[in-house]
Enzyme design. Sequence first.
Site, mmCIF file in Angstrom:
data_model
loop_
_atom_site.group_PDB
_atom_site.id
_atom_site.type_symbol
_atom_site.label_atom_id
_atom_site.label_comp_id
_atom_site.label_asym_id
_atom_site.label_seq_id
_atom_site.Cartn_x
_atom_site.Cartn_y
_atom_site.Cartn_z
ATOM 1 C CG ASP A 172 -2.282 0.888 0.869
ATOM 2 O OD1 ASP A 172 -3.052 1.441 -0.381
ATOM 3 O OD2 ASP A 172 -2.800 1.171 2.172
ATOM 4 C CG HIS A 255 -4.323 2.775 -4.057
ATOM 5 N ND1 HIS A 255 -3.545 3.695 -4.009
ATOM 6 C CD2 HIS A 255 -5.406 2.510 -2.946
ATOM 7 C CE1 HIS A 255 -3.452 2.688 -2.479
ATOM 8 N NE2 HIS A 255 -4.561 2.077 -2.570
ATOM 9 C CG HIS A 258 -6.415 -2.720 -4.682
ATOM 10 N ND1 HIS A 258 -7.959 -2.302 -4.778
ATOM 11 C CD2 HIS A 258 -7.269 -3.767 -3.942
ATOM 12 C CE1 HIS A 258 -8.628 -2.671 -2.869
ATOM 13 N NE2 HIS A 258 -7.520 -3.383 -3.085
ATOM 14 C CG HIS A 272 -5.625 -2.231 0.543
ATOM 15 N ND1 HIS A 272 -6.941 -2.099 -0.472
ATOM 16 C CD2 HIS A 272 -4.751 -1.189 0.651
ATOM 17 C CE1 HIS A 272 -6.255 -0.146 -0.522
ATOM 18 N NE2 HIS A 272 -5.447 -0.258 -0.613
HETATM 19 ZN ZN ZN Z 1 -4.490 1.625 -0.238
#
Ligand code: ZN
Length: 372
Positions: A172, A255, A258, A272
């Site tokens: 992340d 992101h 993702h 994540h």
């Molecule tokens: Zn994140």
Amino acid sequence: MLKVFCSPARYTQGPHATLQLGPEIHNLGIESPALIVAGRSAVLLLSEDWVKTFADVGMSFEVFPFAGECTAAEIRRGRQAAVASKARVIGAGGGKVLDTARAIASDLGLPVVNCPTIASSDAPCSALSVIYTEAGAVEEYRIYRRNPDLVLVDTAVIARSPARHLVSGMGDALATWFEAKVCVEGGVKNMRGGASTRSALALAELCYKTLLADGMAALEALRRKETNDSLERLVEANTLLSGLGFESSGLAAAHAIHNGLTKAAETHPFMHGEKVAFGVITQLMLESQPPGVVEEVLTFSRSVGLPVTFAEVGIANPSRELLEIVAQRATAAGETIHNEPFPVTPALVAEAMRAADSVGAAFLNRNGGKNL
Ligand SMILES: [Zn+2]
């Protein structure tokens, strides 16, 4: 556009920081009883320290056992408990516990206190939380008016958390610098609707540098269940630097990729930050970044065990249809991928994902590695 920077009001970190939780919240002016929304492992790890630290400031506390999912019903139950005991709310645990505690506190107009027990994402410092349905699907994102009043991170507790959580936090955090740069260069709005500050960008860069310098040593310390300076710096990068960087500079392709990957059921067992890490490599491909930049990211990812190929996020040899679904979701209207400085189409995303998978596979081949 005005520049906007936001952050928690207070961030406290170190081994056995939990023993300072009483004095820290006392300093916030909180004197009524505390209701600690906590998962089972947080209760096991921290109960003794809570007894001591609340006794130190003459405060009483009760534990509200978290049922496992951050749902509207769970938030309502917590709100009733807090009202019944006229308590202030503290969250202690993983992301879902903190999101629940934050929603309860915010509904009641109370200060928000977050005590993360893992460093698996940059959510604890931010002002948003994810609410789920009873079935476990994302229901809504709640954006709060304020960032937490206090984020307290006990690194002795983090040192005893699963390695995979720390590594996911690094995934992340790996995105923060690359996404922040795009937002600043393009002059787009950050997560708070303002332009980025030089401060936020500098923190994002420090976040990336810290991962490269301390990632591996931090992971080794955690495997020995020990804290050291590298783990301290790395936990700060995963939690504070990444949180401030993304919220005050903004997100971009990584992101959004993702979010696209979550459309493929095969990626659901992955965390994540693991999916974001593959999103970073895809972003670099989308932007045609120089081989040196790509090599640095791949080397880092591999050194700590972050995914670099499709197979490592659960979609070995994805069909054209599957990539199309992922790419459509990644480029949905309003997605942060549109912060990139050129029009991003689903076809471009699918191509960049394929390119990411092949540079990742080539890197593994060259370095005699196998898929994770
Ligand atoms: Zn994140």
